[in-house]
Motif scaffolding. Structure first.
Motif, PDB file in Angstrom:
ATOM      1  N   MET A   1       8.136 119.119  94.312  1.00 12.98           N
ATOM      2  CA  MET A   1       8.344 117.758  94.790  1.00 12.98           C
ATOM      3  C   MET A   1       7.270 116.829  94.226  1.00 12.98           C
ATOM      4  N   ASN A   2       6.018 117.279  94.278  1.00 13.42           N
ATOM      5  CA  ASN A   2       4.922 116.461  93.742  1.00 13.42           C
ATOM      6  C   ASN A   2       5.094 116.207  92.247  1.00 13.42           C
ATOM      7  N   ASP A   3       5.504 117.253  91.529  1.00 13.79           N
ATOM      8  CA  ASP A   3       5.700 117.122  90.092  1.00 13.79           C
ATOM      9  C   ASP A   3       6.845 116.157  89.791  1.00 13.79           C
ATOM     10  N   THR A   4       7.893 116.228  90.586  1.00 13.13           N
ATOM     11  CA  THR A   4       9.036 115.327  90.407  1.00 13.13           C
ATOM     12  C   THR A   4       8.616 113.879  90.613  1.00 13.13           C
ATOM     13  N   GLN A   5       7.779 113.659  91.618  1.00 18.43           N
ATOM     14  CA  GLN A   5       7.281 112.299  91.847  1.00 18.43           C
ATOM     15  C   GLN A   5       6.500 111.791  90.640  1.00 18.43           C
ATOM     16  N   ALA A   6       5.635 112.636  90.100  1.00 20.15           N
ATOM     17  CA  ALA A   6       4.831 112.221  88.943  1.00 20.15           C
ATOM     18  C   ALA A   6       5.716 111.919  87.739  1.00 20.15           C
ATOM     19  N   LEU A   7       6.732 112.737  87.522  1.00 20.25           N
ATOM     20  CA  LEU A   7       7.635 112.507  86.396  1.00 20.25           C
ATOM     21  C   LEU A   7       8.381 111.190  86.546  1.00 20.25           C
ATOM     22  N   TYR A   8       8.847 110.891  87.742  1.00 24.38           N
ATOM     23  CA  TYR A   8       9.600 109.649  87.931  1.00 24.38           C
ATOM     24  C   TYR A   8       8.711 108.409  87.883  1.00 24.38           C
ATOM     25  N   ARG A   9       7.425 108.569  88.112  1.00 28.32           N
ATOM     26  CA  ARG A   9       6.534 107.418  87.875  1.00 28.32           C
ATOM     27  C   ARG A   9       6.572 107.034  86.400  1.00 28.32           C
ATOM     28  N   GLU A  10       6.667 108.028  85.530  1.00 29.50           N
ATOM     29  CA  GLU A  10       6.778 107.740  84.100  1.00 29.50           C
ATOM     30  C   GLU A  10       8.123 107.096  83.776  1.00 29.50           C
ATOM     31  N   VAL A  11       9.186 107.587  84.389  1.00 26.39           N
ATOM     32  CA  VAL A  11      10.525 107.048  84.120  1.00 26.39           C
ATOM     33  C   VAL A  11      10.619 105.591  84.576  1.00 26.39           C
ATOM     34  N   PHE A  12      10.090 105.306  85.768  1.00 29.34           N
ATOM     35  CA  PHE A  12      10.126 103.947  86.305  1.00 29.34           C
ATOM     36  C   PHE A  12       9.028 103.048  85.733  1.00 29.34           C
ATOM     37  N   ARG A  13       8.095 103.636  84.999  1.00 29.57           N
ATOM     38  CA  ARG A  13       6.939 102.907  84.476  1.00 29.57           C
ATOM     39  C   ARG A  13       6.186 102.218  85.619  1.00 29.57           C
ATOM     40  N   THR A  14       5.639 103.071  86.486  1.00 30.99           N
ATOM     41  CA  THR A  14       4.941 102.572  87.660  1.00 30.99           C
ATOM     42  C   THR A  14       3.814 103.513  88.040  1.00 30.99           C
ATOM     43  N   THR A  15       2.871 102.982  88.794  1.00 23.74           N
ATOM     44  CA  THR A  15       1.843 103.821  89.422  1.00 23.74           C
ATOM     45  C   THR A  15       2.102 103.953  90.912  1.00 23.74           C
ATOM     46  N   ASN A  16       3.255 103.483  91.380  1.00 28.52           N
ATOM     47  CA  ASN A  16       3.551 103.537  92.816  1.00 28.52           C
ATOM     48  C   ASN A  16       3.447 104.959  93.357  1.00 28.52           C
ATOM     49  N   ASP A  17       2.605 105.139  94.361  1.00 23.50           N
ATOM     50  CA  ASP A  17       2.528 106.437  95.030  1.00 23.50           C
ATOM     51  C   ASP A  17       3.868 106.771  95.673  1.00 23.50           C
ATOM     52  N   ALA A  18       4.534 105.769  96.238  1.00 22.45           N
ATOM     53  CA  ALA A  18       5.809 105.966  96.936  1.00 22.45           C
ATOM     54  C   ALA A  18       6.961 106.001  95.924  1.00 22.45           C
ATOM     55  N   THR A  19       6.992 107.086  95.161  1.00 22.21           N
ATOM     56  CA  THR A  19       8.061 107.330  94.199  1.00 22.21           C
ATOM     57  C   THR A  19       8.653 108.689  94.543  1.00 22.21           C
ATOM     58  N   LEU A  20       9.940 108.725  94.848  1.00 24.25           N
ATOM     59  CA  LEU A  20      10.531 109.924  95.439  1.00 24.25           C
ATOM     60  C   LEU A  20      12.030 109.931  95.223  1.00 24.25           C
ATOM     61  N   LEU A  21      12.695 110.917  95.815  1.00 27.61           N
ATOM     62  CA  LEU A  21      14.142 111.024  95.736  1.00 27.61           C
ATOM     63  C   LEU A  21      14.760 110.804  97.109  1.00 27.61           C
ATOM     64  N   ILE A  22      15.880 110.095  97.135  1.00 25.24           N
ATOM     65  CA  ILE A  22      16.717 110.029  98.323  1.00 25.24           C
ATOM     66  C   ILE A  22      17.867 110.992  98.095  1.00 25.24           C
ATOM     67  N   ASP A  23      18.095 111.892  99.040  1.00 20.80           N
ATOM     68  CA  ASP A  23      19.173 112.857  98.889  1.00 20.80           C
ATOM     69  C   ASP A  23      20.509 112.182  99.156  1.00 20.80           C
ATOM     70  N   GLY A  24      21.295 112.045  98.117  1.00 20.78           N
ATOM     71  CA  GLY A  24      22.572 111.366  98.183  1.00 20.78           C
ATOM     72  C   GLY A  24      22.831 110.698  96.844  1.00 20.78           C
TER      73      GLY A  24
ATOM     74  N   SER B   1      25.819 113.160  89.824  1.00 23.49           N
ATOM     75  CA  SER B   1      25.471 112.316  90.967  1.00 23.49           C
ATOM     76  C   SER B   1      25.053 113.200  92.138  1.00 23.49           C
ATOM     77  N   GLY B   2      24.229 112.639  93.011  1.00 15.79           N
ATOM     78  CA  GLY B   2      23.808 113.398  94.182  1.00 15.79           C
ATOM     79  C   GLY B   2      22.346 113.243  94.542  1.00 15.79           C
ATOM     80  N   SER B   3      21.586 112.527  93.715  1.00 16.95           N
ATOM     81  CA  SER B   3      20.178 112.267  94.004  1.00 16.95           C
ATOM     82  C   SER B   3      19.851 110.859  93.524  1.00 16.95           C
ATOM     83  N   ALA B   4      19.065 110.140  94.310  1.00 15.87           N
ATOM     84  CA  ALA B   4      18.759 108.739  94.005  1.00 15.87           C
ATOM     85  C   ALA B   4      17.257 108.551  93.841  1.00 15.87           C
TER      86      ALA B   4
END
Length: 413
Positions: free
Chosen positions: A45-68, A203-206
């Protein structure tokens, strides 16, 4: 009722999404399940958050997945940011602006809209004028609307929102990873997406990212679920977010250091979402966007060479999907069905005022490739010729090939 295993037919999904998932993503999703608080799981989960910070081009700590699906991300952000009675401004330039409006209304907002004709986008001046008139707490806006194929410029709008102390949410479901999106530089407060388009998954994760300003707004309404209240938990503050499943305050506690239980993580979707981000970061976000631009432009060159009229303001079209007017005398749905039955290729229709008027063809995610473009153009030409449309044989594929030669040599990326 069939008791046999379901074996879906093989299709090339060249519509506006979903697309064929990258095989590496599907393989990742077949990995064994583990417990949601297993150290390996929380590390994933932590690694996924770090990867999506790169995708979104952000340093936001609150970067995560919504199940759906991607709509789950939209609803989670809007229901968590909006309190009943809040003024919300929604600029509408296609179907999905209307969706943002509806979800905001269901959350109890006083929603104001501005509109442009489908096929156009807003200027920053139009948005700022509306902000001055409405004085909203939240601006909710789509970046890429697949119903019209348009990509709304956001950079100046983020600056305007900060100047007027407005929280800025954007739905980037259709645009992220195929078009430039720079969360921090553009001062976006909340962004959500889905996997089924340029991220090359099902589809299935946001994927979702929230600025500190957005988190502060959500935390002002933070409550702990009654069955989890323990030492150190207060009774909650502010008006409770009106959804349990989409309560971003509780979801932040689930993904954060507290690890408060909220729901059972969709483990296989987490694996898939992580792989989508890993592949993009490994490719490089700039390279991924350039790939979508290359293949989208080659497709467009081929369609134009076939004499098909492109829909909308081409200066603001997304890299990854194009709309074309259905030629006069052609039954749009009949031709789509023929393309599916004879060539196993799916292209899209459209909605609302564009239904029956345009087709939409996508080059996104795993399908943003030279072979898919060439195959689709050749098959479309054949079924159009069968339908009586006058097209020079080989014109579409020939123009696409010429575009590739001019812009990418002999690459088959």
């Amino acid at each position: 009722m069939s008791l046999e295993s379901f074996n879906p037919p093989t299709r090339l999904l060249m519509g506006p999404g979903p697309i064929n998932a990258d095989p590496r993503v599907l393989r990742a999703m077949s990995a064994p399940l583990i417990g949601q608080y297993d150290p390996a799981m929380t590390a994933c989960m932590n690694d996924t958050q770090a990867l999506y910070r790169e995708v979104f081009r952000t340093t936001n700590d609150a970067t995560l997945l919504i199940d759906g699906t991607s709509r789950a991300g939209i609803e989670a952000v809007l229901v968590s940011l909006i309190e009943p009675g809040d003024r919300v401004l929604v600029p509408v330039f296609g179907r999905f602006g209307h969706l943002l409006r509806e979800i905001a209304e269901r959350a109890g907002a006083e929603v104001h809209i501005i509109e442009v004709e489908w096929g156009e986008v807003f200027t920053p001046e139009q948005v700022e004028t509306a902000i001055r008139e409405v004085n909203p707490k939240v601006l909710a806006m789509v970046q890429g609307d697949t119903s019209t194929t348009m990509c709304q410029p956001l950079e100046e709008i983020g600056r305007i929102c900060r100047a007027h102390d407005v929280l800025f949410y954007t739905d980037a479901t259709a645009s992220l990873a195929g078009n430039v999106l720079d969360t921090d530089a553009w001062q976006l407060d909340a962004v959500t997406a889905g996997l089924q388009k340029c991220l090359a998954g099902p589809s299935g994760s946001a994927p979702t990212t929230l600025s500190p300003r957005a988190v502060e707004r959500i935390r002002a309404r933070s409550h702990v679920e009654a069955g989890l209240v323990g030492t150190g938990h207060d009774g909650g503050r502010g008006e409770r977010i009106r959804s349990n499943y989409f309560d971003l305050g509780m979801i932040l506690d689930y993904w954060g250091e507290a690890r408060l239980n909220h729901h059972t993580e969709a483990t296989s979707m987490l694996y898939g979402a992580r792989e989508c981000a890993r592949l993009l970061v490994n490719e490089g976000m700039d390279q991924a966007i350039a790939r979508h631009a290359l293949h989208g432009s080659a497709l467009t060159a081929g369609l134009s060479a076939m004499g098909l009229e492109l829909f909308g303001d081409q200066a603001h079209r997304m890299n990854n999907v194009v709309g074309i007017y259905i030629p006069d005398g052609v039954e749009g749905e009949v031709l789509r069905r023929t393309l599916l039955e004879d060539y196993a290729i799916e292209i899209g229709t459209s909605f609302g005022p564009l239904h029956g008027r345009i087709w939409r063809i996508g080059t996104m995610g795993y399908n943003a490739r030279r072979d898919t473009v060439m195959t689709t153009l050749s098959a479309l030409e054949e079924v159009l010729r069968q339908a009586g449309v006058s097209i020079t044989a080989g014109s579409g594929a020939g123009a696409a090939r010429e575009y590739y030669q001019q812009h990418a040599g002999n690459t088959h990326a």
